[in-house]
Design an enzyme around this catalytic site. Structure first.
Site, PDB file in Angstrom:
ATOM      1  N   VAL A   1       0.856  -1.188   0.000  1.00 19.08           N
ATOM      2  CA  VAL A   1       0.000   0.000   0.000  1.00 19.08           C
ATOM      3  C   VAL A   1       0.891   1.237   0.000  1.00 19.08           C
ATOM      4  O   VAL A   1       1.805   1.355   0.821  1.00 19.08           O
ATOM      5  CB  VAL A   1      -0.928   0.028   1.245  1.00 19.08           C
ATOM      6  CG1 VAL A   1      -1.711   1.333   1.303  1.00 19.08           C
ATOM      7  CG2 VAL A   1      -1.880  -1.153   1.230  1.00 19.08           C
TER       8      VAL A   1
ATOM      9  N   ALA B   1       4.518   4.179   2.826  1.00 21.76           N
ATOM     10  CA  ALA B   1       4.031   2.918   2.249  1.00 21.76           C
ATOM     11  C   ALA B   1       4.206   1.810   3.273  1.00 21.76           C
ATOM     12  O   ALA B   1       4.878   1.997   4.296  1.00 21.76           O
ATOM     13  CB  ALA B   1       4.817   2.577   0.985  1.00 21.76           C
ATOM     14  N   LYS B   2       3.618   0.695   3.039  1.00 19.22           N
ATOM     15  CA  LYS B   2       3.868  -0.493   3.866  1.00 19.22           C
ATOM     16  C   LYS B   2       3.509  -1.709   3.031  1.00 19.22           C
ATOM     17  O   LYS B   2       2.682  -1.631   2.111  1.00 19.22           O
ATOM     18  CB  LYS B   2       2.988  -0.462   5.125  1.00 19.22           C
ATOM     19  CG  LYS B   2       3.563  -1.236   6.290  1.00 19.22           C
ATOM     20  CD  LYS B   2       4.683  -0.486   6.958  1.00 19.22           C
ATOM     21  CE  LYS B   2       5.293  -1.225   8.109  1.00 19.22           C
ATOM     22  NZ  LYS B   2       6.251  -0.392   8.848  1.00 19.22           N
ATOM     23  N   GLY B   3       4.119  -2.844   3.365  1.00 17.07           N
ATOM     24  CA  GLY B   3       3.809  -4.083   2.666  1.00 17.07           C
ATOM     25  C   GLY B   3       3.724  -5.219   3.653  1.00 17.07           C
ATOM     26  O   GLY B   3       4.200  -5.109   4.791  1.00 17.07           O
TER      27      GLY B   3
ATOM     28  N   ASP C   1      10.663  -4.987   8.293  1.00 19.31           N
ATOM     29  CA  ASP C   1       9.713  -4.750   9.375  1.00 19.31           C
ATOM     30  C   ASP C   1       9.620  -6.100  10.103  1.00 19.31           C
ATOM     31  O   ASP C   1      10.521  -6.933   9.977  1.00 19.31           O
ATOM     32  CB  ASP C   1       8.366  -4.270   8.809  1.00 19.31           C
ATOM     33  CG  ASP C   1       7.447  -3.710   9.882  1.00 19.31           C
ATOM     34  OD1 ASP C   1       7.711  -2.620  10.377  1.00 19.31           O
ATOM     35  OD2 ASP C   1       6.460  -4.385  10.251  1.00 19.31           O
TER      36      ASP C   1
END
Ligand SMILES: NC(=O)c1ccc[n+]([C@@H]2O[C@H](COP(=O)([O-])OP(=O)(O)OC[C@H]3O[C@@H](n4cnc5c(N)ncnc54)[C@H](O)[C@@H]3O)[C@@H](O)[C@H]2O)c1
Length: 424
Positions: A68, A113-115, A154
């Site tokens: 995202v 963003a992050k995934g 992460d």
């Protein structure tokens, strides 16, 4: 999830609702334009991918992955990738927005963003994890790039994961592109000082808070929850700076010494025995109670939703330095404010990591690498300035530090959006 079907505590601990509660208050206080609010409330792009992978025993499994991008208003999207069985799109959305605010608070030229990939790394071999990582990277390849979206480690991903992503991306581009991820091994274009960066950032803002209150570091007692990368490094650097780490809390228990723990020795003890417990010159204590010890600094550095409306009134710290992301719920914020606890919010306190990631990206793009002294000096400058910015905003607007940090971030992102205009 249907909100009516969940308990008030579950609702309080939902990361999207927690982020939105802070966003709404900050936007209201800023008098942010409705249209800009609409833009900032929604991610700019999100991608769901299904990742077929052959397992070691020959079976094929299909994993779900997300990426995202919340905002690219201030620069390329930036944010980690987590592997966990309970990753959801909603959580990834909230964490992506969090990254936008964090990068804006420390004023580095990135969006957010992050995934995530829904999988349980504990049940997967290294070669299975490598295949998941490479196929996930291939599926989101069009999103990625040093100019567009730069992942980092992460939860349950690490520098090896970043090396696989960098290699997969580079194979598709037919040349080595090390700036596509940060948190890489040093020999592949990683930065000096990245491993300690988040803990070092916690130390820098803590020292600023002590200065603000005229508190003496050598009379400062610290309680740390989570003895991993952030908590471990923060503990090591804080004890080196003369602070007394009186307790460390881990999943299997807590250790306590009112005169201060020897942190390097505790790290050694954990390496040898697999646990922090039974450490010589310390007492084993109840991990649930340790959080409420009287201290000057409480540093939650483990996970989210540790301080909630159910326990915030029992906190006996003067300063809360949030090493973890989201350790305090929005409902707990109000209680801490009433108790006059000085909160250094996560989007400021743990931003040292993304700041040195920014340095890594700069070094990769220049092909010119800095020594550790330069990295640490520049990190200090950014963290000190950001602390001052947040506290000045809080004083000026009569709000707590968390809302001040959100206001500062929203203001900066909204300003960029207005200047750029809406592309039609
Ligand atoms: N590593 C970074 O650069 C970075 C940057 C910004 C934010 N963070 C955030 O900091 C937090 C910790 O990250 P990390 O990289 O140190 O992870 P980590 O996995 O290295 O360490 C986490 C530690 O917390 C312990 N832990 C887990 N649950 C616990 C509990 N209930 N009580 C006590 N201890 C518990 C684990 O055993 C582990 O030792 C996360 O919220 C992460 O999102 C990390």
């Amino acid at each position: 999830m249907i909100l009516e079907a969940i308990t008030p505590l579950e609702q309080e601990c939902n990361p999207r609702l927690a982020a939105e509660a802070r966003f709404d208050e900050a936007a209201l206080r800023l008098g942010l334009d409705d249209g800009v609010c609409k833009i900032l409330r929604t991610p700019s792009r999100e991608l769901t991918v299904y990742i077929p992978v052959q397992l070691d025993d020959g079976r094929i499994e299909v994993f779900t992955g997300y990426r995202v991008q919340h905002s690219i208003a201030r620069g390329p999207a930036k944010g980690g990738i987590r592997y966990a069985p309970d990753v959801t799109l909603d959580e990834v959305r909230a964490l992506a927005a969090w990254m936008t605010w964090k990068c804006a608070v420390v004023n580095i030229p990135f969006g957010g963003a992050k995934g995530g990939v829904v999988c349980d790394p504990a049940l997967l071999s290294d070669s299975e994890l490598e295949r998941i990582t490479r196929r996930y990277t291939a599926e989101i390849l069009e999103f990625l790039g040093p100019e567009s979206d730069v992942p980092a480690p992460d939860m349950n991903t690490n520098e090896q994961t970043m090396a696989w992503i960098m290699d997969t991306y580079s194979m598709h581009k037919r040349h080595t592109v090390n700036a596509v991820v940060t948190g890489k091994p040093y020999n592949l274009g990683g930065s000096r000082g990245r491993t300690e960066a988040t803990g070092r950032g916690c130390l820098i803002v803590t020292m600023q808070a002590l200065r603000r209150f005229g508190m003496d570091p050598s009379n400062t007692r610290v309680v740390i929850q989570g003895f991993g990368n952030v908590g471990g490094m923060a503990g090591k650097l804080m004890s080196r700076a003369g602070l007394k780490i009186i307790a460390v809390i881990e999943v299997d228990g807590a250790v306590y010494n009112p005169h201060g723990l020897d942190i390097p020795a505790l790290m050694e003890h954990r390496k040898e025995t697999g646990s922090i417990l039974d450490f010589p010159e310390a007492e084993n204590i109840d991990r649930r109670e340790a959080l409420f010890l009287e201290c000057e600094i409480l540093l939650p550095a483990a996970k989210e939703n540790v301080i909630t409306s159910r326990n915030a009134d029992r906190i006996r710290a003067r300063i809360l330095c949030e090493g973890a992301n989201g350790p305090t719920t929005a409902a707990a914020d109000a209680i801490l404010m009433e108790k006059n606890v000085f909160v250094i919010p996560d989007i400021l306190a743990n931003a040292g990591g993304v700041t040195v990631s920014y340095f890594e990206w700069v070094q990769d793009r220049q092909g010119f690498f800095w020594n550790e002294q330069l990295v640490n000096g520049r990190l200090e400058e950014i963290m000190v300035n950001s602390f001052r910015d947040v506290v000045a905003y809080a004083d000026k607007h009569g709000v707590n530090n968390r809302i001040a940090a959100y206001m500062l971030a929203l203001d900066r992102v909204a300003f960029a959006i207005k200047l750029r205009g809406i592309y039609a």
